[in-house]
Design a protein around this motif. Structure first.
Motif, short mmCIF file in Angstrom:
data_model
loop_
_atom_site.label_atom_id
_atom_site.label_comp_id
_atom_site.label_asym_id
_atom_site.label_seq_id
_atom_site.Cartn_x
_atom_site.Cartn_y
_atom_site.Cartn_z
N ILE A 116 -3.15 10.07 -3.86
CA ILE A 116 -3.53 8.78 -4.43
C ILE A 116 -2.97 7.67 -3.54
N VAL A 117 -3.85 6.80 -3.09
CA VAL A 117 -3.46 5.64 -2.30
C VAL A 117 -3.60 4.43 -3.20
N GLU A 118 -2.51 3.68 -3.32
CA GLU A 118 -2.52 2.50 -4.20
C GLU A 118 -2.44 1.23 -3.37
N TYR A 119 -3.37 0.32 -3.64
CA TYR A 119 -3.39 -1.02 -3.04
C TYR A 119 -2.95 -1.96 -4.14
N HIS A 120 -1.82 -2.65 -3.92
CA HIS A 120 -1.16 -3.35 -5.02
C HIS A 120 -0.82 -4.80 -4.70
N VAL B 49 0.87 -1.17 0.00
CA VAL B 49 0.00 0.00 0.00
C VAL B 49 0.91 1.22 0.00
N THR B 50 0.68 2.13 -0.96
CA THR B 50 1.53 3.32 -1.05
C THR B 50 0.68 4.58 -1.04
N PHE B 51 1.34 5.66 -0.73
CA PHE B 51 0.73 6.98 -0.69
C PHE B 51 1.48 7.87 -1.68
N ASN B 52 0.78 8.32 -2.72
CA ASN B 52 1.36 9.19 -3.75
C ASN B 52 2.61 8.61 -4.40
N GLN B 53 2.60 7.31 -4.57
CA GLN B 53 3.72 6.64 -5.23
C GLN B 53 3.17 5.49 -6.08
N GLU B 54 3.45 5.55 -7.37
CA GLU B 54 2.99 4.50 -8.27
C GLU B 54 3.83 3.25 -8.07
N VAL B 55 3.15 2.12 -7.89
CA VAL B 55 3.84 0.84 -7.74
C VAL B 55 3.61 -0.01 -8.99
N GLY B 56 2.34 -0.21 -9.33
CA GLY B 56 2.01 -1.01 -10.50
C GLY B 56 2.33 -0.25 -11.77
N LYS B 57 3.29 -0.78 -12.53
CA LYS B 57 3.68 -0.11 -13.77
C LYS B 57 3.61 -1.10 -14.91
N GLY B 58 3.04 -0.66 -15.99
CA GLY B 58 2.93 -1.49 -17.18
C GLY B 58 3.19 -0.66 -18.41
N ASP C 275 0.96 -10.35 -14.07
CA ASP C 275 -0.43 -10.44 -13.65
C ASP C 275 -0.70 -9.59 -12.41
N TRP C 276 0.06 -8.49 -12.27
CA TRP C 276 -0.13 -7.59 -11.14
C TRP C 276 -1.47 -6.86 -11.27
N GLU C 277 -1.96 -6.37 -10.14
CA GLU C 277 -3.20 -5.60 -10.12
C GLU C 277 -3.15 -4.58 -9.00
N SER C 278 -3.70 -3.40 -9.28
CA SER C 278 -3.76 -2.34 -8.28
C SER C 278 -5.14 -1.69 -8.29
N LEU C 279 -5.51 -1.18 -7.13
CA LEU C 279 -6.67 -0.32 -7.00
C LEU C 279 -6.14 1.00 -6.44
N ARG C 280 -6.41 2.08 -7.16
CA ARG C 280 -5.93 3.40 -6.74
C ARG C 280 -7.14 4.25 -6.35
N LEU C 281 -7.09 4.77 -5.15
CA LEU C 281 -8.14 5.65 -4.65
C LEU C 281 -7.59 7.07 -4.60
N VAL C 282 -8.33 7.99 -5.18
CA VAL C 282 -7.89 9.38 -5.31
C VAL C 282 -8.76 10.26 -4.42
N PHE C 283 -8.09 11.11 -3.63
CA PHE C 283 -8.79 11.96 -2.67
C PHE C 283 -8.43 13.43 -2.87
N GLU C 284 -9.43 14.29 -2.65
CA GLU C 284 -9.21 15.74 -2.70
C GLU C 284 -9.73 16.36 -1.41
N TYR C 285 -9.03 17.38 -0.95
CA TYR C 285 -9.37 18.06 0.30
C TYR C 285 -10.36 19.18 0.03
N LEU C 286 -11.42 19.23 0.83
CA LEU C 286 -12.42 20.28 0.70
C LEU C 286 -13.05 20.54 2.07
N GLY C 287 -12.99 21.76 2.51
CA GLY C 287 -13.66 22.15 3.75
C GLY C 287 -13.27 21.34 4.96
N GLY C 288 -12.00 21.02 5.08
CA GLY C 288 -11.51 20.30 6.26
C GLY C 288 -11.69 18.79 6.20
N LYS C 289 -12.03 18.27 5.02
CA LYS C 289 -12.26 16.83 4.90
C LYS C 289 -11.72 16.32 3.56
#
Length: 154
Positions: free
Chosen positions: A111-115, A87-96, A127-141
């Motif tokens: 971007i949080v990557e689950y790899h 699991v990474t934070f703002n770092q790409e792991v899965g590369k193709g 046969d690698w696989e990743s799920l990347r979740l992208v978050f933006e800050y708004l109003g303290g959340k």
């Protein structure tokens, strides 16, 4: 991650950006034409039986025509990403061979990557696989604005 694992869109929807919604990208290259769901649309998405076009399959170019539930199974929670070994934070792991433009498309977001680095040794990690979740800050959340499925492509 628990809401994704349990397919609980009612639990996930309050975490989605109230203005931008959440964009679903089937591959590493994020497009402005990728489907976007508002928090309200997401709440009942699993029960929607309408087939939508989600882009085109890598390799064939044929349209990805699936219900939300079918898309979710194939392009969101296709593995037990809550148990991903990397699991990474703002770092790409899965590369193709497909460009990952997420850091440009979602400039300023995190971007949080689950790899998973691979499943079958005979494929040497292709046969690698990743799920990347992208978050933006708004109003303290932090809000979810993108869900990207990434894997080796043809």
């Amino acid at each position: 991650m628990l809401a994704l694992r349990t397919k609980d869109m009612k639990r996930l929807s309050p975490l989605v950006h109230p203005k931008m919604g959440v964009r679903f990208s089937p591959y590493s290259f994020v497009k402005s034409t990728d489907r976007v769901y508002t928090p309200a649309q997401l709440t009942n998405a699993m029960s929607d039986t309408t087939k939508y076009q989600w882009g085109a399959y890598d390799g064939s170019g044929k349209p990805i025509n699936l219900t939300f539930s079918e898309y979710f199974t194939k392009f969101v929670y296709s593995r037990e990403f809550n148990a991903a070994p990397v699991v990474t934070f703002n770092q790409e792991v899965g590369k193709g061979n497909m460009l990952n433009n997420a850091f440009v498309f979602y400039s300023g977001a995190i971007i949080v990557e689950y790899h998973y680095p691979g499943f079958d040794p005979q494929y040497g990690g292709l046969d690698w696989e990743s799920l990347r979740l992208v978050f933006e800050y708004l109003g303290g959340k932090w809000y979810l604005i993108g869900i990207i499925h990434a894997s080796w492509t043809i």
